[in-house]
Write a protein that holds these residues in place. Structure first.
Motif, PDB file in Angstrom:
ATOM      1  N   ALA A  39       0.827  -1.199   0.000  1.00 34.72           N
ATOM      2  CA  ALA A  39       0.000   0.000   0.000  1.00 34.72           C
ATOM      3  C   ALA A  39       0.865   1.254   0.000  1.00 34.72           C
ATOM      4  O   ALA A  39       0.560   2.233  -0.687  1.00 34.72           O
ATOM      5  CB  ALA A  39      -0.913   0.014   1.225  1.00 34.72           C
ATOM      6  N   PHE A  40       1.973   1.223   0.740  1.00 36.57           N
ATOM      7  CA  PHE A  40       2.816   2.402   0.885  1.00 36.57           C
ATOM      8  C   PHE A  40       4.149   1.965   1.469  1.00 36.57           C
ATOM      9  O   PHE A  40       4.215   0.994   2.224  1.00 36.57           O
ATOM     10  CB  PHE A  40       2.139   3.428   1.818  1.00 36.57           C
ATOM     11  CG  PHE A  40       2.926   4.686   2.018  1.00 36.57           C
ATOM     12  CD1 PHE A  40       3.010   5.630   1.013  1.00 36.57           C
ATOM     13  CD2 PHE A  40       3.580   4.930   3.219  1.00 36.57           C
ATOM     14  CE1 PHE A  40       3.733   6.796   1.197  1.00 36.57           C
ATOM     15  CE2 PHE A  40       4.301   6.094   3.404  1.00 36.57           C
ATOM     16  CZ  PHE A  40       4.375   7.042   2.399  1.00 36.57           C
ATOM     17  N   ILE A  41       5.218   2.687   1.143  1.00 39.32           N
ATOM     18  CA  ILE A  41       6.529   2.434   1.740  1.00 39.32           C
ATOM     19  C   ILE A  41       6.970   3.735   2.406  1.00 39.32           C
ATOM     20  O   ILE A  41       7.146   4.755   1.736  1.00 39.32           O
ATOM     21  CB  ILE A  41       7.558   1.995   0.679  1.00 39.32           C
ATOM     22  CG1 ILE A  41       7.086   0.721  -0.007  1.00 39.32           C
ATOM     23  CG2 ILE A  41       8.932   1.793   1.315  1.00 39.32           C
ATOM     24  CD1 ILE A  41       7.926   0.300  -1.193  1.00 39.32           C
ATOM     25  N   ASP A  42       7.127   3.698   3.725  1.00 41.10           N
ATOM     26  CA  ASP A  42       7.523   4.908   4.443  1.00 41.10           C
ATOM     27  C   ASP A  42       9.013   5.181   4.239  1.00 41.10           C
ATOM     28  O   ASP A  42       9.755   4.347   3.732  1.00 41.10           O
ATOM     29  CB  ASP A  42       7.171   4.795   5.933  1.00 41.10           C
ATOM     30  CG  ASP A  42       7.871   3.635   6.618  1.00 41.10           C
ATOM     31  OD1 ASP A  42       9.111   3.488   6.462  1.00 41.10           O
ATOM     32  OD2 ASP A  42       7.192   2.855   7.316  1.00 41.10           O
ATOM     33  N   THR A  45      11.602   2.695   5.881  1.00 44.31           N
ATOM     34  CA  THR A  45      11.698   1.446   5.131  1.00 44.31           C
ATOM     35  C   THR A  45      12.403   1.674   3.797  1.00 44.31           C
ATOM     36  O   THR A  45      13.258   0.875   3.392  1.00 44.31           O
ATOM     37  CB  THR A  45      10.298   0.849   4.894  1.00 44.31           C
ATOM     38  OG1 THR A  45       9.662   0.661   6.164  1.00 44.31           O
ATOM     39  CG2 THR A  45      10.368  -0.470   4.166  1.00 44.31           C
ATOM     40  N   ALA A  46      12.075   2.770   3.132  1.00 43.53           N
ATOM     41  CA  ALA A  46      12.702   3.086   1.845  1.00 43.53           C
ATOM     42  C   ALA A  46      14.214   3.230   2.002  1.00 43.53           C
ATOM     43  O   ALA A  46      14.983   2.738   1.162  1.00 43.53           O
ATOM     44  CB  ALA A  46      12.101   4.349   1.257  1.00 43.53           C
ATOM     45  N   LEU A  47      14.635   3.876   3.062  1.00 41.25           N
ATOM     46  CA  LEU A  47      16.073   4.018   3.314  1.00 41.25           C
ATOM     47  C   LEU A  47      16.736   2.665   3.529  1.00 41.25           C
ATOM     48  O   LEU A  47      17.859   2.427   3.074  1.00 41.25           O
ATOM     49  CB  LEU A  47      16.320   4.920   4.524  1.00 41.25           C
ATOM     50  CG  LEU A  47      16.129   6.409   4.288  1.00 41.25           C
ATOM     51  CD1 LEU A  47      16.149   7.176   5.612  1.00 41.25           C
ATOM     52  CD2 LEU A  47      17.198   6.939   3.345  1.00 41.25           C
ATOM     53  N   GLN A  48      16.042   1.765   4.213  1.00 40.27           N
ATOM     54  CA  GLN A  48      16.597   0.439   4.490  1.00 40.27           C
ATOM     55  C   GLN A  48      16.741  -0.398   3.224  1.00 40.27           C
ATOM     56  O   GLN A  48      17.701  -1.140   3.073  1.00 40.27           O
ATOM     57  CB  GLN A  48      15.727  -0.303   5.505  1.00 40.27           C
ATOM     58  CG  GLN A  48      15.789   0.279   6.894  1.00 40.27           C
ATOM     59  CD  GLN A  48      14.758  -0.337   7.825  1.00 40.27           C
ATOM     60  OE1 GLN A  48      13.815  -0.999   7.387  1.00 40.27           O
ATOM     61  NE2 GLN A  48      14.926  -0.112   9.115  1.00 40.27           N
ATOM     62  N   VAL A  49      15.789  -0.290   2.322  1.00 37.80           N
ATOM     63  CA  VAL A  49      15.808  -1.133   1.121  1.00 37.80           C
ATOM     64  C   VAL A  49      16.425  -0.433  -0.092  1.00 37.80           C
ATOM     65  O   VAL A  49      16.557  -1.045  -1.150  1.00 37.80           O
ATOM     66  CB  VAL A  49      14.393  -1.652   0.760  1.00 37.80           C
ATOM     67  CG1 VAL A  49      13.816  -2.470   1.903  1.00 37.80           C
ATOM     68  CG2 VAL A  49      13.468  -0.526   0.356  1.00 37.80           C
ATOM     69  N   ALA A  50      16.802   0.829   0.065  1.00 36.62           N
ATOM     70  CA  ALA A  50      17.312   1.605  -1.067  1.00 36.62           C
ATOM     71  C   ALA A  50      18.494   0.944  -1.791  1.00 36.62           C
ATOM     72  O   ALA A  50      18.507   0.924  -3.030  1.00 36.62           O
ATOM     73  CB  ALA A  50      17.680   3.016  -0.625  1.00 36.62           C
ATOM     74  N   PRO A  51      19.493   0.380  -1.092  1.00 35.06           N
ATOM     75  CA  PRO A  51      20.607  -0.246  -1.828  1.00 35.06           C
ATOM     76  C   PRO A  51      20.157  -1.415  -2.710  1.00 35.06           C
ATOM     77  O   PRO A  51      20.611  -1.555  -3.845  1.00 35.06           O
ATOM     78  CB  PRO A  51      21.558  -0.714  -0.722  1.00 35.06           C
ATOM     79  CG  PRO A  51      21.247   0.167   0.445  1.00 35.06           C
ATOM     80  CD  PRO A  51      19.768   0.421   0.356  1.00 35.06           C
ATOM     81  N   VAL A  52      19.250  -2.227  -2.205  1.00 32.46           N
ATOM     82  CA  VAL A  52      18.743  -3.351  -2.994  1.00 32.46           C
ATOM     83  C   VAL A  52      17.877  -2.830  -4.139  1.00 32.46           C
ATOM     84  O   VAL A  52      17.989  -3.290  -5.275  1.00 32.46           O
ATOM     85  CB  VAL A  52      17.952  -4.350  -2.111  1.00 32.46           C
ATOM     86  CG1 VAL A  52      17.330  -5.447  -2.951  1.00 32.46           C
ATOM     87  CG2 VAL A  52      18.851  -4.934  -1.036  1.00 32.46           C
ATOM     88  N   ALA A  53      17.025  -1.846  -3.843  1.00 33.77           N
ATOM     89  CA  ALA A  53      16.165  -1.273  -4.885  1.00 33.77           C
ATOM     90  C   ALA A  53      17.007  -0.655  -5.999  1.00 33.77           C
ATOM     91  O   ALA A  53      16.683  -0.802  -7.188  1.00 33.77           O
ATOM     92  CB  ALA A  53      15.233  -0.222  -4.274  1.00 33.77           C
ATOM     93  N   GLU A  54      18.094   0.021  -5.642  1.00 35.33           N
ATOM     94  CA  GLU A  54      18.959   0.620  -6.663  1.00 35.33           C
ATOM     95  C   GLU A  54      19.616  -0.456  -7.525  1.00 35.33           C
ATOM     96  O   GLU A  54      19.682  -0.329  -8.752  1.00 35.33           O
ATOM     97  CB  GLU A  54      20.034   1.485  -6.010  1.00 35.33           C
ATOM     98  CG  GLU A  54      20.946   2.144  -7.021  1.00 35.33           C
ATOM     99  CD  GLU A  54      22.015   3.004  -6.394  1.00 35.33           C
ATOM    100  OE1 GLU A  54      22.674   3.736  -7.163  1.00 35.33           O
ATOM    101  OE2 GLU A  54      22.227   2.953  -5.168  1.00 35.33           O
TER     102      GLU A  54
END
Length: 90
Positions: A39-42, A45-54
């Protein structure tokens, strides 16, 4: 005999490519379904997953470029996959 070996090699490579093709489709489809269910990524959480997302975004860019041009080298894919593995392991 030489032609049989060559033919068997081509069949084996085609079979491997077909398996890899299915694996790629399944992995991307699975990730898309999981992401679509959010539904949403705060920000935390976005900071935590940012390296994988990049790292994933970089691979997706390569996939898009490969689909468009067909000129992406295998070592570029391997590098992108290594970056994903590295990001996931961190």
């Amino acid at each position: 005999m030489k032609q049989t070996i060559s033919t068997n090699y081509r069949i084996e490579r085609a079979s491997m490519a077909s398996t890899e093709n299915r694996q790629v489709q399944q992995a991307i489809h699975h990730a898309a379904l999981k992401l679509a269910s959010l539904a949403f990524i705060d920000q935390k959480t976005a900071l935590q997953v940012a390296p994988v997302a990049e790292a994933i975004a970089n691979l997706c860019t390569l996939l898009y470029y490969q689909a468009d041009t067909g000129v992406v080298a295998e070592d570029e894919f391997q590098d992108a996959l290594a970056r994903i593995r590295e990001a996931v392991a961190s």
